[in-house]
Design a protein around this motif. Structure first.
Motif, PDB file in Angstrom:
ATOM      1  N   ALA A  37      -3.646   0.398   8.022  1.00  0.00           N
ATOM      2  CA  ALA A  37      -4.313  -0.173   6.848  1.00  0.00           C
ATOM      3  C   ALA A  37      -5.788  -0.397   7.144  1.00  0.00           C
ATOM      4  CB  ALA A  37      -3.647  -1.486   6.456  1.00  0.00           C
ATOM      5  N   GLU A  38      -6.626   0.005   6.200  1.00  0.00           N
ATOM      6  CA  GLU A  38      -8.077  -0.141   6.349  1.00  0.00           C
ATOM      7  C   GLU A  38      -8.661  -0.646   5.037  1.00  0.00           C
ATOM      8  OE1 GLU A  38     -10.828   2.804   8.474  1.00  0.00           O
ATOM      9  OE2 GLU A  38     -11.280   3.164   6.350  1.00  0.00           O
ATOM     10  N   ILE A  39      -9.554  -1.600   5.117  1.00  0.00           N
ATOM     11  CA  ILE A  39     -10.196  -2.173   3.943  1.00  0.00           C
ATOM     12  C   ILE A  39     -11.700  -1.975   4.047  1.00  0.00           C
ATOM     13  CG2 ILE A  39     -10.386  -4.496   4.944  1.00  0.00           C
ATOM     14  CD1 ILE A  39      -9.811  -5.591   2.119  1.00  0.00           C
ATOM     15  N   LYS A  40     -12.323  -1.596   2.917  1.00  0.00           N
ATOM     16  CA  LYS A  40     -13.772  -1.409   2.862  1.00  0.00           C
ATOM     17  C   LYS A  40     -14.319  -2.112   1.631  1.00  0.00           C
ATOM     18  CE  LYS A  40     -13.304   3.063   0.508  1.00  0.00           C
ATOM     19  NZ  LYS A  40     -13.651   4.497   0.565  1.00  0.00           N
ATOM     20  N   SER A  41     -15.616  -2.299   1.635  1.00  0.00           N
ATOM     21  CA  SER A  41     -16.240  -3.073   0.567  1.00  0.00           C
ATOM     22  C   SER A  41     -16.275  -2.288  -0.728  1.00  0.00           C
ATOM     23  CB  SER A  41     -17.669  -3.469   0.967  1.00  0.00           C
ATOM     24  OG  SER A  41     -18.478  -2.305   1.115  1.00  0.00           O
ATOM     25  N   CYS A  42     -16.314  -3.034  -1.831  1.00  0.00           N
ATOM     26  CA  CYS A  42     -16.451  -2.468  -3.166  1.00  0.00           C
ATOM     27  C   CYS A  42     -17.835  -2.860  -3.685  1.00  0.00           C
ATOM     28  CB  CYS A  42     -15.355  -2.998  -4.096  1.00  0.00           C
ATOM     29  SG  CYS A  42     -15.418  -2.310  -5.756  1.00  0.00           S
ATOM     30  N   LYS A  43     -18.644  -1.875  -4.062  1.00  0.00           N
ATOM     31  CA  LYS A  43     -20.019  -2.150  -4.474  1.00  0.00           C
ATOM     32  C   LYS A  43     -20.093  -2.951  -5.768  1.00  0.00           C
ATOM     33  CE  LYS A  43     -21.828   2.016  -2.252  1.00  0.00           C
ATOM     34  NZ  LYS A  43     -22.563   3.288  -2.442  1.00  0.00           N
ATOM     35  N   ASP A  44     -19.045  -2.905  -6.586  1.00  0.00           N
ATOM     36  CA  ASP A  44     -19.068  -3.630  -7.860  1.00  0.00           C
ATOM     37  C   ASP A  44     -18.748  -5.110  -7.708  1.00  0.00           C
ATOM     38  OD1 ASP A  44     -19.603  -1.194  -9.027  1.00  0.00           O
ATOM     39  OD2 ASP A  44     -17.507  -0.789  -9.522  1.00  0.00           O
TER      40      ASP A  44
ATOM     41  N   LEU B 204       0.825  -1.211   0.000  1.00  0.00           N
ATOM     42  CA  LEU B 204       0.000   0.000   0.000  1.00  0.00           C
ATOM     43  C   LEU B 204       0.851   1.249   0.000  1.00  0.00           C
ATOM     44  CD1 LEU B 204      -2.840  -0.977   2.513  1.00  0.00           C
ATOM     45  CD2 LEU B 204      -2.938  -0.903   0.027  1.00  0.00           C
ATOM     46  N   SER B 205       1.988   1.233   0.690  1.00  0.00           N
ATOM     47  CA  SER B 205       2.854   2.418   0.717  1.00  0.00           C
ATOM     48  C   SER B 205       3.368   2.745  -0.672  1.00  0.00           C
ATOM     49  CB  SER B 205       4.015   2.188   1.682  1.00  0.00           C
ATOM     50  OG  SER B 205       3.547   1.938   2.989  1.00  0.00           O
ATOM     51  N   SER B 206       3.833   1.744  -1.407  1.00  0.00           N
ATOM     52  CA  SER B 206       4.337   1.989  -2.761  1.00  0.00           C
ATOM     53  C   SER B 206       3.222   2.386  -3.712  1.00  0.00           C
ATOM     54  CB  SER B 206       5.035   0.735  -3.278  1.00  0.00           C
ATOM     55  OG  SER B 206       4.138  -0.366  -3.299  1.00  0.00           O
ATOM     56  N   SER B 207       2.059   1.753  -3.595  1.00  0.00           N
ATOM     57  CA  SER B 207       0.958   2.088  -4.498  1.00  0.00           C
ATOM     58  C   SER B 207       0.391   3.462  -4.190  1.00  0.00           C
ATOM     59  CB  SER B 207      -0.139   1.037  -4.404  1.00  0.00           C
ATOM     60  OG  SER B 207      -0.683   1.001  -3.082  1.00  0.00           O
ATOM     61  N   ASP B 208       0.322   3.845  -2.894  1.00  0.00           N
ATOM     62  CA  ASP B 208      -0.183   5.168  -2.545  1.00  0.00           C
ATOM     63  C   ASP B 208       0.747   6.266  -3.027  1.00  0.00           C
ATOM     64  OD1 ASP B 208      -2.379   4.086  -1.436  1.00  0.00           O
ATOM     65  OD2 ASP B 208      -1.716   4.280   0.655  1.00  0.00           O
ATOM     66  N   ASP B 209       2.074   6.041  -2.928  1.00  0.00           N
ATOM     67  CA  ASP B 209       3.015   7.045  -3.418  1.00  0.00           C
ATOM     68  C   ASP B 209       2.865   7.245  -4.925  1.00  0.00           C
ATOM     69  OD1 ASP B 209       3.906   7.300  -0.851  1.00  0.00           O
ATOM     70  OD2 ASP B 209       5.614   5.917  -1.125  1.00  0.00           O
ATOM     71  N   ALA B 210       2.704   6.156  -5.644  1.00  0.00           N
ATOM     72  CA  ALA B 210       2.557   6.258  -7.096  1.00  0.00           C
ATOM     73  C   ALA B 210       1.248   6.933  -7.471  1.00  0.00           C
ATOM     74  CB  ALA B 210       2.630   4.865  -7.727  1.00  0.00           C
ATOM     75  N   SER B 211       0.152   6.618  -6.767  1.00  0.00           N
ATOM     76  CA  SER B 211      -1.136   7.212  -7.109  1.00  0.00           C
ATOM     77  C   SER B 211      -1.188   8.684  -6.754  1.00  0.00           C
ATOM     78  CB  SER B 211      -2.270   6.458  -6.387  1.00  0.00           C
ATOM     79  OG  SER B 211      -2.108   6.573  -4.978  1.00  0.00           O
ATOM     80  N   HIS B 212      -0.596   9.070  -5.621  1.00  0.00           N
ATOM     81  CA  HIS B 212      -0.617  10.483  -5.234  1.00  0.00           C
ATOM     82  C   HIS B 212       0.223  11.316  -6.188  1.00  0.00           C
ATOM     83  CE1 HIS B 212      -3.048  10.289  -1.685  1.00  0.00           C
ATOM     84  NE2 HIS B 212      -2.292   9.333  -1.140  1.00  0.00           N
TER      85      HIS B 212
ATOM     86  N   GLY C 118      -8.004   3.905  -2.740  1.00  0.00           N
ATOM     87  CA  GLY C 118      -7.477   2.644  -2.273  1.00  0.00           C
ATOM     88  C   GLY C 118      -7.216   1.686  -3.417  1.00  0.00           C
ATOM     89  N   LYS C 119      -6.608   0.586  -3.078  1.00  0.00           N
ATOM     90  CA  LYS C 119      -6.243  -0.432  -4.056  1.00  0.00           C
ATOM     91  C   LYS C 119      -7.025  -1.702  -3.766  1.00  0.00           C
ATOM     92  CE  LYS C 119      -2.263  -2.984  -5.873  1.00  0.00           C
ATOM     93  NZ  LYS C 119      -0.808  -3.195  -5.778  1.00  0.00           N
TER      94      LYS C 119
ATOM     95  N   LEU D 180     -11.371  -2.442  -1.218  1.00  0.00           N
ATOM     96  CA  LEU D 180     -10.435  -1.347  -1.450  1.00  0.00           C
ATOM     97  C   LEU D 180      -9.681  -1.066  -0.162  1.00  0.00           C
ATOM     98  CD1 LEU D 180     -12.780   1.001  -3.520  1.00  0.00           C
ATOM     99  CD2 LEU D 180     -11.028  -0.549  -4.379  1.00  0.00           C
ATOM    100  N   CYS D 181      -8.377  -1.185  -0.223  1.00  0.00           N
ATOM    101  CA  CYS D 181      -7.536  -1.028   0.961  1.00  0.00           C
ATOM    102  C   CYS D 181      -6.664   0.216   0.800  1.00  0.00           C
ATOM    103  CB  CYS D 181      -6.667  -2.262   1.169  1.00  0.00           C
ATOM    104  SG  CYS D 181      -5.878  -2.343   2.788  1.00  0.00           S
ATOM    105  N   SER D 182      -6.534   0.970   1.871  1.00  0.00           N
ATOM    106  CA  SER D 182      -5.719   2.186   1.854  1.00  0.00           C
ATOM    107  C   SER D 182      -5.147   2.417   3.249  1.00  0.00           C
ATOM    108  CB  SER D 182      -6.552   3.389   1.413  1.00  0.00           C
ATOM    109  OG  SER D 182      -7.645   3.596   2.296  1.00  0.00           O
ATOM    110  N   LEU D 183      -4.176   3.309   3.338  1.00  0.00           N
ATOM    111  CA  LEU D 183      -3.551   3.676   4.603  1.00  0.00           C
ATOM    112  C   LEU D 183      -4.149   4.976   5.119  1.00  0.00           C
ATOM    113  CD1 LEU D 183       0.225   2.892   3.935  1.00  0.00           C
ATOM    114  CD2 LEU D 183      -1.374   1.589   5.348  1.00  0.00           C
ATOM    115  N   LYS D 184      -4.661   4.937   6.352  1.00  0.00           N
ATOM    116  CA  LYS D 184      -5.212   6.124   6.990  1.00  0.00           C
ATOM    117  C   LYS D 184      -4.500   6.319   8.322  1.00  0.00           C
ATOM    118  CE  LYS D 184      -9.798   6.117   4.888  1.00  0.00           C
ATOM    119  NZ  LYS D 184     -11.265   6.171   5.124  1.00  0.00           N
ATOM    120  N   ASP D 185      -3.721   7.404   8.382  1.00  0.00           N
ATOM    121  CA  ASP D 185      -2.897   7.691   9.557  1.00  0.00           C
ATOM    122  C   ASP D 185      -1.939   6.549   9.855  1.00  0.00           C
ATOM    123  OD1 ASP D 185      -4.272  10.086   9.832  1.00  0.00           O
ATOM    124  OD2 ASP D 185      -5.774   9.198  11.165  1.00  0.00           O
TER     125      ASP D 185
END
Length: 392
Positions: free
Chosen positions: A244-251, A64-72, A80-81, A236-241
């Motif tokens: 790591a936090e994961i939430k549902s994807c409606k699709d 997540l750290s590498s993917s968040d840096d690339a997306s930002h 999230g990823k 969808l997983c992302s870093l918050k503070d």
């Protein structure tokens, strides 16, 4: 099958086959379109899950750290990823280091005493469908009231929980499960199941007499998501503070499940095949039925138009064949008992077949024959034709 059910089935069959099957063809076309839409959604979910990485909880933070840096750096998005994480259920207070409130942050089943992070209690009322002496009224009422009647009540409670790696302790790596907005089915375990009969009352006897559904039992169930259960989270997983936090994807049709990634891919692949072939079969049937119905109705319309044209052509030819009689009917004095019962101006000249009633003039008899369902104006019997009567 009872008499009322047979009558309802016959009525539905007549409606489905109305207009030479046009209603049935349109219904099959609607189901085919719905199947195509579901196939599109299932195919999209299959592609996403197949390409989503399957990670362990300790490896999640680095990815997540590498993917968040690339997306930002590229777009600045923080949605999230999409990842697939396999872990063990644990209450969030256990990894926060707040061991004093550990007991208060765990849900305990009222009946079995087992601990979990999700507690769902369902009470279902079971009804008897005996029709009684006046049960025919329930056939019409059930079409509307059955869907409105609330036969079960559900209470749902959840506490914040995380997924951790195995039974290692203390846990340094974890992922927080965000349940907000999720309507996916959870892998709950049934810990209590009890069916309690309901004692009949005088009001119950009246309900049974008039064919009303009356309660006969109450089913009480308790389901929990227990601590230590090994589940898979897809979302969808992302870093918050830094957490790591994961939430549902409606699709996606999955969020928390007992299945692994391979099982999910196999299940979705089977569903897409079933939806694809069912949509093709239903679409072909609907096109065939609608085409057959359109051809049949077009042929009926052409036959009706030809009959109307022939009938309009027959009327002047009959008048031209015997102009003397037509003039006599128009200009001669006719007694009241010999007047046409329809126009009341011309003499009765045509008898209907097969009833034989001589009550109409030739022109009105031809107009009666042109009707869709010609009937004698006196006896209301169906007629085939009319014959001209001549005085000797």
């Amino acid at each position: 099958m009872s008499v009322h059910e047979q009558a309802a089935a016959a009525a539905l069959t007549q409606i489905a086959l109305a207009a030479d099957g046009a209603v049935l063809g349109l219904a099959l076309a609607y189901v085919a379109v719905r199947s195509i839409l579901k196939f599109t959604a299932a195919s999209s979910a299959l592609r996403k899950i197949r390409h989503a990485p399957s990670l362990r909880v300790p490896d999640l933070r680095s990815v997540l750290s590498s993917s968040d840096d690339a997306s930002h750096s590229s777009s600045g998005s923080d949605d999230g990823k999409l990842v697939i994480v396999r872990g063990v259920v644990q209450v969030k207070s256990a990894v926060d280091g707040n061991s004093e409130n550990l007991r208060s942050n765990v849900l305990i089943s009222n009946e079995s005493g087992e601990k979990g992070v999700v507690l769902q209690r369902t009470q279902t009322c079971i009804y008897n469908e005996w029709r009684g002496f006046f049960g025919w009224t329930s056939d019409v009422r059930s079409l509307f009231s059955r869907s409105w009647k609330e036969q079960e009540s559900t209470s749902f409670r959840a506490v914040p929980f995380v997924l951790v790696e195995g039974s290692m302790w203390p846990q340094s790596d974890f992922v927080v499960v965000n349940m907000d907005g999720s309507r996916h089915q959870l892998p709950l375990v049934t810990v209590y199941h009890h069916l309690q009969p309901i004692i009949a009352s005088p009001y119950t006897f009246l309900q049974a007499l008039f064919g009303h559904e009356y309660p006969v039992g109450l089913l009480d169930e308790e389901k929990i998501l227990p601590l230590g259960k090994d589940i898979t989270a897809v979302g969808l997983c992302s870093l918050k503070d830094g957490i790591a936090e994961i939430k549902s994807c409606k699709d996606l049709p999955y969020f928390l499940s007992d299945m692994t990634k391979d099982h999910m891919v196999a299940d979705l692949a089977f569903k897409t095949k079933v939806l694809l072939w069912s949509s093709i079969a239903l679409g072909a049937f609907s096109i065939g039925i609608i085409s057959y119905s359109a051809i049949r109705n077009w042929n009926k319309f052409k036959e009706w138009r030809q009959q109307r044209r022939a009938q309009h052509e027959d009327l002047p030819s009959a008048e031209e064949a015997d102009p003397q009689i037509s003039a006599e009917e128009e200009n001669g004095d006719v007694r009241d008992g010999e007047l046409c019962v329809i126009c009341l101006t011309r003499r009765r000249r045509s008898a209907f077949i097969p009833c034989g009633h001589l009550v109409c003039c030739q022109r009105c008899a031809l107009s009666v024959e042109r009707e869709v369902a010609p009937k004698c104006p006196v006896c209301r019997q169906s007629i085939r034709s009319s014959v001209r009567i001549y005085d000797s």
